[in-house]
Design a protein around this motif. Structure first.
Motif, PDB file in Angstrom:
ATOM      1  N   ALA A 151       0.782  -1.232   0.000  1.00 11.82           N
ATOM      2  CA  ALA A 151       0.000   0.000   0.000  1.00 11.82           C
ATOM      3  C   ALA A 151       0.822   1.295   0.000  1.00 11.82           C
ATOM      4  CB  ALA A 151      -0.975  -0.006   1.169  1.00 11.82           C
ATOM      5  N   PRO A 152       1.865   1.422   0.840  1.00  9.47           N
ATOM      6  CA  PRO A 152       2.599   2.689   0.826  1.00  9.47           C
ATOM      7  C   PRO A 152       3.162   3.047  -0.551  1.00  9.47           C
ATOM      8  CG  PRO A 152       3.165   1.418   2.783  1.00  9.47           C
ATOM      9  CD  PRO A 152       2.360   0.516   1.895  1.00  9.47           C
ATOM     10  N   GLN A 153       3.785   2.073  -1.210  1.00 10.58           N
ATOM     11  CA  GLN A 153       4.331   2.340  -2.541  1.00 10.58           C
ATOM     12  C   GLN A 153       3.209   2.553  -3.560  1.00 10.58           C
ATOM     13  OE1 GLN A 153       7.075  -0.592  -4.015  1.00 10.58           O
ATOM     14  NE2 GLN A 153       7.491   0.527  -5.899  1.00 10.58           N
ATOM     15  N   ALA A 154       2.120   1.816  -3.406  1.00  6.27           N
ATOM     16  CA  ALA A 154       0.988   1.953  -4.328  1.00  6.27           C
ATOM     17  C   ALA A 154       0.372   3.343  -4.227  1.00  6.27           C
ATOM     18  CB  ALA A 154      -0.062   0.883  -4.038  1.00  6.27           C
ATOM     19  N   ARG A 155       0.393   3.928  -3.035  1.00  6.15           N
ATOM     20  CA  ARG A 155      -0.135   5.290  -2.892  1.00  6.15           C
ATOM     21  C   ARG A 155       0.825   6.313  -3.507  1.00  6.15           C
ATOM     22  NH1 ARG A 155      -1.595   3.422   2.456  1.00  6.15           N
ATOM     23  NH2 ARG A 155      -3.684   2.568   2.219  1.00  6.15           N
ATOM     24  N   GLU A 156       2.112   6.060  -3.356  1.00  6.35           N
ATOM     25  CA  GLU A 156       3.097   6.966  -3.959  1.00  6.35           C
ATOM     26  C   GLU A 156       2.953   7.022  -5.468  1.00  6.35           C
ATOM     27  OE1 GLU A 156       7.195   6.366  -2.959  1.00  6.35           O
ATOM     28  OE2 GLU A 156       6.782   6.283  -0.808  1.00  6.35           O
ATOM     29  N   THR A 157       2.669   5.880  -6.074  1.00  8.64           N
ATOM     30  CA  THR A 157       2.557   5.804  -7.533  1.00  8.64           C
ATOM     31  C   THR A 157       1.122   6.031  -8.010  1.00  8.64           C
ATOM     32  OG1 THR A 157       2.302   3.396  -7.394  1.00  8.64           O
ATOM     33  CG2 THR A 157       4.532   4.253  -7.745  1.00  8.64           C
TER      34      THR A 157
END
Length: 197
Positions: A151-157
């Motif tokens: 989730a954290p990386q998915a929100r960044e992208t």
């Protein structure tokens, strides 16, 4: 015992295919929980995911930048065929070992991404078209922690939106949807249905 990605995708496909087969051509222009997609665009996107994750399983290059028009001819049957190929690709012995080429991520993580898209977008399509959709419990058990880790990386992208607030009584699937930025109680505009959460 942990299920293989192939087994999990097969379970997810069994729940997703009736939703896709039930989509009427007159519903293709309707809105979905994904604000940027109508039903046709989301169906095209899901086709693209299913086709490209076959390639990733085989350690081949995938192309997410070019989105052909998949929703033509007998697209419902073709989606079933492509989904069967996806399950087959992720059922090859050793497919979960090592990393994939384009993403450079552990193969099982990439397989979980495919599982997440097939499950969550099936819900999107079901909610947009008035169909019923509940994922298999085993799929949900695997996806919950898997998507939480991504989730954290998915929100960044911008793949995930900001978490949607849900109450303490929300079920596991509602919490998973909310984690991706979706409103679990979303209904099509003008449907007259009361939100479930």
């Amino acid at each position: 015992m942990t299920q293989t990605i192939g087994e999990l995708l097969e379970s997810a496909a069994e729940r997703a295919l009736p939703v896709v087969r039930g989509i009427d051509d007159g519903q293709l222009g309707g809105g979905t929980p994904c604000a940027d997609y109508d039903v046709r665009a989301l169906m095209n996107h899901l086709f693209l995911v299913v086709v490209n994750f076959q390639a990733l399983a085989a350690r081949k290059d995938a192309d997410f930048d070019h989105e052909p028009e998949f929703v033509t001819g007998d697209w419902r049957a073709r989606f079933g065929d492509e989904t069967a190929r996806l399950v087959e690709a992720w059922s090859v012995p050793g497919v979960e070992e090592g990393t994939t080429r384009r993403m450079g991520l552990p193969a099982r993580t990439v397989g979980l991404m495919a599982l997440g898209d097939l499950t969550v977008h099936a819900w999107d399509l079901a909610r947009a078209t008035g169909a019923d959709f509940v994922p298999e419990e085993d799929v949900l058990d695997e996806l919950g922690p898997g998507l939480a880790a991504m989730a954290p990386q998915a929100r960044e992208t911008k793949v995930f939106g900001d978490p949607f607030p849900v109450g303490e009584g929300a079920g596991a699937f509602e919490r998973l949807l909310a984690m991706t930025g979706r409103d679990p109680g979303w209904r099509p505009p003008g449907s007259g249905a009361e939100p479930t959460s």
